[in-house]
Structures are given as C-alpha cells and as structure tokens.
Design an enzyme around this catalytic site. Structure first.
Site, mmCIF file in Angstrom:
data_model
loop_
_atom_site.group_PDB
_atom_site.id
_atom_site.type_symbol
_atom_site.label_atom_id
_atom_site.label_comp_id
_atom_site.label_asym_id
_atom_site.label_seq_id
_atom_site.Cartn_x
_atom_site.Cartn_y
_atom_site.Cartn_z
ATOM 1 C CG LEU A 105 -25.416 -40.340 24.984
ATOM 2 C CD1 LEU A 105 -25.271 -39.733 26.369
ATOM 3 C CD2 LEU A 105 -26.709 -41.135 24.860
ATOM 4 C CB SER A 106 -21.879 -42.138 25.079
ATOM 5 O OG SER A 106 -21.048 -43.128 25.627
ATOM 6 C CB ALA A 107 -18.757 -42.972 21.401
ATOM 7 N N GLY A 162 -20.657 -37.805 22.190
ATOM 8 C CA GLY A 162 -20.214 -36.618 22.907
ATOM 9 C C GLY A 162 -18.718 -36.410 22.739
ATOM 10 C CB ALA A 163 -15.874 -38.770 22.855
#
Length: 238
Positions: free
Chosen positions: A57-59, A61-62
C-alpha cells in the site's frame, strides 16, 4: 507471509524509498534486501517458486512496482494498492509531485523503464491495481499510469476484455494472447487513501484501522481470487 518493514534510520516516516535510484534497481538497495528476505524464506520453508506474490500500500505499493520491475522472474503476480509506477519519480520533490498527480513521463517511457530494468524475456507477473477515487495522498491518476506502464509489457490493448461490477465497484480485466487474465483494475469510488476491507456481512475479512478502510469489498480476498489462491469472484456484468 513475509512482511518487510522500513527502518526509521533509512526513512524518517518509515516509508520505502521507492523513488531513489539506489533503491529502485536490481541487485542493490531495498529491492535486493527484500529479494534476500524471500530467498531466506524459500530456504526455510517448502515454498513453491511458481507461487510467490508481492503486494503493498502507498509507498509499499510503489515498492511493489519496483519489485515487479526489478525481479520479475521471482513473482507470479503483484497487487499495487494506492501506489505509483516504477521510476515515475527519481527525487523527493518529484515523488511528492507525482503523488499529487503533477508531472509524468509518457506511457511509452514508463513501459520502457520496466523493459530495461532487467534482461528478463518473460513471462511477466500478473498485476492487480487498486485505487480509491477520493485519494488525496496519492492521486488516482497513478493507477492509470501503472496500467499504461504494464500494458505493453503484457501486450494487451487499451480497452479491457471484461468489465463488470464486484461488490458494487467497477472492475476491468485484460487478457493476453494465451487468454490469461494478466491485468485487473479496481477503482473504489469515494474511498480515500488506504486498503479497502470488508469487516461486515456474512464473510468479514480484515480489521478496520489506519489506512484500512471499510469499503464493503475485501481487496485481500479479491486479490487472492485473481491469483487463483481461492475460489473465483462472482461478477455482475455491466
């Protein structure tokens, strides 16, 4: 399950440094560290090497984008939740702007970044993309850029091969030449920045909390279905 986490000495907010060049390449930085963790799990347990998946998720996810691009031979699939495309930023300012939906390389350039990250000839990991339409932390334009980054890699067209509704949310699926579902996209209308969970009803899954948002749909369950780890979803055609 392997749950890597960031050390505060590496990032004050304990986020992955997905935008730094040293942490977005093969055989170096955070991706290599995570790859070594996976190796350790494989040595310790009878893991099927053809059934290794990554999500975040978020970072996170990145960083999932980074892992799929830099070690594609390791993963059968990945799920990027409220994340960003691989190397869509290379500086902190660039990362902040991209999170806000400001500035981006072209789709062709983004896809080329994945293609040049390794000499991997394929097959490529399947991809599940999730994003809330009301996300004010990571603009949902990043979800479309992730799709555009991976679409040429999988050789699929712009238009989805299937469009349906899952638990009340629009869901799109693209299939490759072998008739295999290789990319799916969920846009969780009205949801902010977080992972969609479903804690109510006959089959609750997950716990509501910070960035774990009650949405009436379990991303965990649906991703597991896409990866064929559990039974398939029952869509409603539209």
């Amino acid at each position: 399950m392997l749950l890597p986490e960031q050390a505060r000495r590496n990032n004050f907010n304990r986020c992955f440094n997905w935008y730094q060049r040293g942490d977005s390449r093969r055989a170096g930085g955070e991706p290599e560290s995570i790859r070594q963790m996976i190796d350790a799990v494989q040595r310790a347990y009878p893991i099927d090497p053809a059934r290794i998946f990554v999500t975040g998720l978020s970072a996170g996810g990145a960083m999932t984008s980074v892992m799929l691009a830099t070690y594609p031979e390791v993963f059968a699939g990945g799920a990027i939740i409220a994340g960003l495309p691989f190397r869509s930023a290379t500086t902190l300012l660039g990362a902040i702007n991209r999170m806000r939906g400001i500035g981006s390389a072209t789709a062709a350039t983004l896809s080329g970044l994945v293609g040049s990250a390794t000499d991997h000839p394929g097959p490529w990991p399947t991809l599940s993309i999730w994003h809330g339409s009301a996300d004010r932390t990571v603009d949902d334009s990043n979800a479309e850029l992730i799709f555009e980054q991976w679409r040429p890699i999988h050789g699929v067209g712009v238009l989805p091969d299937r469009t349906d509704m899952i638990d009340g949310y629009p869901h799109r699926v693209w299939r490759d030449m072998a008739e295999r579902d290789v990319i799916e996209d969920y846009r969780i209308t009205g949801m902010g920045h977080g992972t969609p969970v479903s804690t109510l009803g006959a089959e609750p899954c997950g716990v509501r909390g910070a960035n774990m948002l009650e949405s009436g749909i379990s991303s965990t369950r649906r991703i597991a279905q896409f990866w064929e780890l559990v039974g398939a979803a029952r869509p409603a055609a539209i």
